[in-house]
Design a protein around this motif. Structure first.
Motif, PDB file in Angstrom:
ATOM      1  N   ILE A  55      29.734 -39.638  44.594  1.00 10.50           N
ATOM      2  CA  ILE A  55      30.406 -38.323  44.704  1.00 10.50           C
ATOM      3  C   ILE A  55      30.912 -38.161  46.137  1.00 10.50           C
ATOM      4  O   ILE A  55      32.005 -37.665  46.374  1.00 10.50           O
ATOM      5  N   LEU A  88      23.432 -37.802  35.680  1.00  7.46           N
ATOM      6  CA  LEU A  88      23.104 -36.860  36.764  1.00  7.46           C
ATOM      7  C   LEU A  88      22.454 -35.598  36.220  1.00  7.46           C
ATOM      8  O   LEU A  88      22.914 -35.018  35.236  1.00  7.46           O
ATOM      9  N   GLU A  92      20.631 -26.639  39.316  1.00  2.00           N
ATOM     10  CA  GLU A  92      21.164 -25.468  38.589  1.00  2.00           C
ATOM     11  C   GLU A  92      21.757 -25.871  37.228  1.00  2.00           C
ATOM     12  O   GLU A  92      22.629 -25.193  36.697  1.00  2.00           O
ATOM     13  N   GLU A  94      24.017 -26.984  35.723  1.00  2.00           N
ATOM     14  CA  GLU A  94      25.463 -27.218  35.693  1.00  2.00           C
ATOM     15  C   GLU A  94      25.989 -27.553  34.298  1.00  2.00           C
ATOM     16  O   GLU A  94      26.736 -28.503  34.091  1.00  2.00           O
ATOM     17  N   LEU A  95      25.561 -26.717  33.367  1.00  2.00           N
ATOM     18  CA  LEU A  95      26.137 -26.807  32.014  1.00  2.00           C
ATOM     19  C   LEU A  95      27.345 -25.870  31.983  1.00  2.00           C
ATOM     20  O   LEU A  95      27.358 -24.846  32.668  1.00  2.00           O
ATOM     21  N   LEU A  96      28.366 -26.219  31.204  1.00  2.00           N
ATOM     22  CA  LEU A  96      29.525 -25.339  31.087  1.00  2.00           C
ATOM     23  C   LEU A  96      29.202 -24.213  30.109  1.00  2.00           C
ATOM     24  O   LEU A  96      28.760 -24.462  28.984  1.00  2.00           O
ATOM     25  N   ASP A  97      29.427 -22.972  30.570  1.00  2.00           N
ATOM     26  CA  ASP A  97      29.040 -21.799  29.766  1.00  2.00           C
ATOM     27  C   ASP A  97      29.872 -21.628  28.505  1.00  2.00           C
ATOM     28  O   ASP A  97      29.429 -21.005  27.542  1.00  2.00           O
ATOM     29  N   HIS A  98      31.125 -22.105  28.532  1.00  2.00           N
ATOM     30  CA  HIS A  98      32.012 -21.795  27.402  1.00  2.00           C
ATOM     31  C   HIS A  98      31.927 -22.794  26.250  1.00  2.00           C
ATOM     32  O   HIS A  98      32.634 -22.656  25.262  1.00  2.00           O
ATOM     33  N   ILE A  99      31.099 -23.815  26.395  1.00  2.00           N
ATOM     34  CA  ILE A  99      30.897 -24.744  25.271  1.00  2.00           C
ATOM     35  C   ILE A  99      29.407 -24.814  24.947  1.00  2.00           C
ATOM     36  O   ILE A  99      28.565 -24.508  25.796  1.00  2.00           O
ATOM     37  N   GLU A 103      28.393 -29.789  22.741  1.00  2.00           N
ATOM     38  CA  GLU A 103      29.637 -30.136  23.434  1.00  2.00           C
ATOM     39  C   GLU A 103      29.370 -30.473  24.905  1.00  2.00           C
ATOM     40  O   GLU A 103      30.034 -31.343  25.475  1.00  2.00           O
ATOM     41  N   LEU A 107      30.234 -34.100  27.003  1.00  2.00           N
ATOM     42  CA  LEU A 107      31.185 -34.060  28.128  1.00  2.00           C
ATOM     43  C   LEU A 107      31.491 -35.433  28.743  1.00  2.00           C
ATOM     44  O   LEU A 107      32.663 -35.777  28.945  1.00  2.00           O
ATOM     45  N   ARG A 156      22.383 -34.371  28.306  1.00  2.00           N
ATOM     46  CA  ARG A 156      23.758 -34.740  28.680  1.00  2.00           C
ATOM     47  C   ARG A 156      23.752 -35.954  29.620  1.00  2.00           C
ATOM     48  O   ARG A 156      24.559 -36.868  29.482  1.00  2.00           O
TER      49      ARG A 156
END
Lengths: 221, 391
Positions: A55, A88, A92, A94-99, A103, A107, A156
């Motif tokens: 990264i 990784l 926090e 770091e999951l996407l809230d809108h899916i 899903e 990712l 994930r």
């Protein structure tokens, strides 16, 4: 599948010119090893993890994962290497809230520009059962507890069958019981796949179970 | 754009429903006015041009050419001066075409009352839903829209409007008998009421009918009594309905050939006939022939100049909206910094996030654009074919 070894030599990373750089003289992690990296806040634990993941690009020094010199790869190749080989887990989540959870787990595959295969779908069901979130796959992250979110994040991270699992303070947002449960889950999955595990933490109570603990104060200059 | 990217974009848009709907609505509202104006102008242009093409030569009195065009073809407005009917008679006698006189002075419930000859029916290829074209005095054929609006049908009757309520000389409504209803044409004919020239002249007061005056008995009504002519005052009760009993009493004062018409449509036999008649009309200073298409183009050129100002205004609004959308997208990226960071950390390919954002914007713009077209079409329908029917 075997895990990937990690080798760091004379690494230096400077965020801003004039700021004190993060330096790691030498660090070797064997394939399949479970290593905890500890140290006080600001000593460069997360920076080291990001350099290993590709990264961040070190200002100087070498970072090798398996046979690949990460610091010599192009930006696109580093991204692909990360997608294909590294799982990784973040503090926090770091999951996407809108899916939903399913899903979110897909990712890494979607980022590869493809749909999950039947085999990958089966693996997700199986892994989610082991992670205890099989019934939560259709829920949005906001509908989950902290512990459930971190288990979803672990799910994930393992989706692309990584050879190296990097976790940055994975228990930092969890109570001690949940934190232990997530770590055990990570170890169990690593044992199953043979993946190497590197966990950055400042929590000394979770160090049981690691093969080795590296104190970055001792390593970093 | 891959399937997974489209799915991620759609999930994000549906998750932020309010933001998505507001953005799409903004785009739709910005786009609807120029789209609707363009559509309406095109519709008008087509309709007006079709009417003008089918009526290439019109003759009337000198004055505003565009007023004459609008008056003769679209039954709107008024002309300053009129021409005598004998112009039409002479044009017919020339053998170069069929003259169709138009006398447009009265109205029925605000709809134009068009006095003309039966040739008009043939010239416009008018089809009747029911009944027949007016043959006698006070008979009327109603355009489809007028008939529907007034709820009137063959066999019914309705009075013309009174235009000069306080005219001491007397101006009375005439009761019209509905003898026919035209089929819908999508032209100004739908809005008009057609009567014979004589009926229209009765309505305008050029012809009237009243009780026979006996100078001995009705001496209080007589202003002047000559051997063959009696002049009566306004106290004479004029007929407001044509009946078999009073039908014969309707008469013009003066030369019937000098009765006025507001315009004459020329259905020329061929181009040569049209040219001969046009040049004949041009030689007569009391007449003004107009080429409908040429006049229409000039009229539309004025409209287009006005539209150019509207277009410039629309363009400025669109530019301002695009700038605002750019600002909103920039702020949105800031708000979604964590999501972007997560995707980058997991290993999103280079440019993936930018493409994802572009896909989301494209979907919103497409939805806004489609909504804009839908709203514009609805507006066009409402204005053109709905309650606000225009010529």
């Amino acid at each position: 599948m075997r895990g990937a070894s990690v080798s760091v030599k004379e690494l230096e990373h400077r965020h801003i010119v004039g700021q004190h750089p993060v330096r790691v003289a030498h660090l070797d992690i064997g394939a399949g090893e479970k290593v905890a990296i500890t140290g006080p806040s600001g000593c460069g634990k997360t920076t080291l993890l990001c350099c290993i993941a590709g990264i961040l690009l070190p200002t100087s020094g070498e970072v090798t994962v398996g046979e690949k010199r990460i610091d010599q790869l192009s930006d696109s190749d580093r991204r692909k290497f990360r997608r294909d080989n590294i799982g990784l887990v973040f503090q926090e989540f770091e999951l996407l809230d809108h899916i939903d959870v399913r899903e979110n787990a897909y990712l890494p595959i979607w980022l590869d520009g493809r749909e999950p295969t039947d085999d990958e779908e089966k693996k997700l069901i199986e892994r989610s059962r082991r992670c205890g979130i099989e019934q939560l796959l259709h829920r949005k992250p906001r509908a989950l507890s902290q512990g459930e979110r971190q288990r979803a994040a672990v799910c994930r991270a393992l989706m692309n069958s990584p050879t190296l699992i990097l976790a940055d303070e994975p228990t930092g947002s969890l109570d001690s019981n949940s934190g232990r449960a997530v770590l055990d889950l990570l170890f169990d999955e690593a044992d199953l796949s043979g993946a190497t595990v590197v966990v950055v933490t400042h929590d000394s109570t979770i160090l049981d179970g690691f093969d080795r603990v590296v104190d970055l104060v001792g390593e970093a200059s | 754009m891959s399937g997974p990217m489209l799915r991620l974009a759609l999930r994000s848009l549906s998750h932020h429903k309010v933001r998505t709907v507001v953005l799409a609505l903004c785009i739709a509202l910005v786009g609807v006015l120029p789209t609707a104006v363009d559509g309406l102008l095109e519709l008008y242009r087509t309709r007006l041009a079709a009417r003008a093409t089918s009526t290439p030569l019109v003759v009337g009195a000198p004055g505003s050419r565009s007023d004459l065009l609008i008056h003769a073809l679209y039954f709107r407005g008024d002309v300053e001066r009129m021409i005598p009917r004998k112009v039409a008679i002479e044009a017919g006698e020339s053998g170069h075409g069929v003259p169709i006189p138009i006398h447009l002075k009265g109205s029925v419930n605000g709809n134009p009352l068009v006095g003309t000859t039966p040739d008009y029916e043939t010239f416009r290829s008018i089809k009747m839903i029911r009944g027949h074209w007016p043959r006698k005095l006070a008979e009327a054929a109603f355009g489809s829209k007028v008939a529907k609006e007034l709820g009137i049908d063959v066999g019914g009757s309705i009075a013309t409007d009174v235009h000069k309520l306080h005219d001491l000389a007397g101006s009375y409504p005439l009761l019209l008998k509905v003898t026919g209803v035209l089929s819908r044409t999508g032209t100004p004919d739908d809005d008009a009421v057609f009567v014979s020239l004589q009926t229209s002249w009765v309505v305008s007061g050029e012809i009237h009918g009243h009780l026979r005056i006996d100078p001995q008995k009705d001496f209080n009504l007589v202003l002047e009594n000559q051997s063959n002519h009696i002049t009566a005052n306004a106290a004479v009760v004029e007929a407001v309905e044509v009946t078999p009993e009073n039908e014969d009493s309707f008469h013009p004062h003066g030369d019937p050939d000098a009765l006025p018409v507001t315009a004459i449509l020329i259905d020329a036999n061929d181009d040569k006939g049209a040219t001969i008649l046009r040049s004949r009309f041009r030689r007569d200073e009391s007449l003004q022939p107009i080429d409908s298409l040429v006049e229409l183009r000039e009229l539309l050129a004025v409209v287009m100049r006005a539209k150019a100002i509207l277009d410039a205004n629309s363009m400025l609004v669109i530019v301002a909206t695009v700038l605002l959308l750019g600002l909103i997208v920039t702020l949105d990226v800031k708000v979604r910094e964590r999501e972007v960071q997560t995707l980058e950390r997991i290993g999103a390919p280079r440019g993936f996030v930018a493409r994802l954002l572009f896909t989301e914007i494209a979907i919103v713009v497409c939805c806004g654009g489609l909504l804009s077209i839908f709203l514009a079409r609805a507006a066009i329908w409402f204005v053109a074919d709905g309650p606000l029917l225009l010529p």
